[in-house]
Motif scaffolding. Structure first.
Motif, PDB file in Angstrom:
ATOM      1  N   THR A   1      -2.959   1.298  -4.237  1.00  0.00           N
ATOM      2  CA  THR A   1      -4.261   1.572  -3.625  1.00  0.00           C
ATOM      3  C   THR A   1      -5.247   0.483  -4.032  1.00  0.00           C
ATOM      4  O   THR A   1      -4.915  -0.406  -4.814  1.00  0.00           O
ATOM      5  CB  THR A   1      -4.835   2.946  -4.069  1.00  0.00           C
ATOM      6  OG1 THR A   1      -5.197   2.875  -5.445  1.00  0.00           O
ATOM      7  CG2 THR A   1      -3.835   4.067  -3.843  1.00  0.00           C
TER       8      THR A   1
ATOM      9  N   THR B   1       0.832  -1.203   0.000  1.00  0.00           N
ATOM     10  CA  THR B   1       0.000   0.000   0.000  1.00  0.00           C
ATOM     11  C   THR B   1       0.869   1.257   0.000  1.00  0.00           C
ATOM     12  O   THR B   1       2.052   1.214   0.324  1.00  0.00           O
ATOM     13  CB  THR B   1      -0.915   0.049   1.236  1.00  0.00           C
ATOM     14  OG1 THR B   1      -0.094   0.155   2.400  1.00  0.00           O
ATOM     15  CG2 THR B   1      -1.824  -1.165   1.310  1.00  0.00           C
TER      16      THR B   1
ATOM     17  N   GLN C   1      -6.309   7.428  -2.324  1.00  0.00           N
ATOM     18  CA  GLN C   1      -5.905   8.624  -1.590  1.00  0.00           C
ATOM     19  C   GLN C   1      -6.154   9.894  -2.401  1.00  0.00           C
ATOM     20  O   GLN C   1      -5.914   9.916  -3.601  1.00  0.00           O
ATOM     21  CB  GLN C   1      -4.424   8.543  -1.238  1.00  0.00           C
ATOM     22  CG  GLN C   1      -4.083   7.380  -0.352  1.00  0.00           C
ATOM     23  CD  GLN C   1      -4.824   7.441   0.962  1.00  0.00           C
ATOM     24  OE1 GLN C   1      -4.906   8.479   1.585  1.00  0.00           O
ATOM     25  NE2 GLN C   1      -5.377   6.324   1.375  1.00  0.00           N
TER      26      GLN C   1
END
Length: 112
Positions: free
Chosen positions: A87, A24, A61
């Motif tokens: 992501t 991540t 994000q």
């Protein structure tokens, strides 16, 4: 004939780590923080994103474009790579398609 050496912009991040498979963005940012020895999390977030600290989860994000601009190469290609590899955007696209989500007018902030 003199050749000028390439000088990257002041905001260039030469040591931002490449992602491992299924890693991540939060993990990559923490590895950068450890490798670079940033004094505080606040300073690191300001350096990477130009923002105060915010939650870095595996979800998509909102401030990745700022980080993508500071990485070597094309900002657009960097952003797509960050979104796809770090992501959960590819998972969301399986259900909602490739277009970005739109907030419904009947939804108010803070309601589930």
């Amino acid at each position: 004939m003199s050749v000028k050496p390439y000088t990257p912009p002041a905001s260039f991040l030469p040591f931002f780590p490449a992602g491992f498979p299924d890693e991540t963005i939060g993990s990559r940012v923490i590895r950068y923080h450890i490798r670079r020895g940033c004094p505080t999390m606040y300073a690191m977030y300001k350096h990477l994103f130009g923002k105060s600290p915010f939650s870095l989860t595996g979800l998509v994000q909102p401030h990745l474009a700022k980080l993508a601009e500071k990485l070597p190469g094309s900002p657009q290609a960097n952003l797509l790579e960050l979104q796809h590899d770090s992501t959960l955007l590819p998972l969301f696209q399986q259900f909602f398609g490739p277009k970005s989500a739109v907030r419904h007018a009947d939804r108010t902030p803070g309601t589930p």
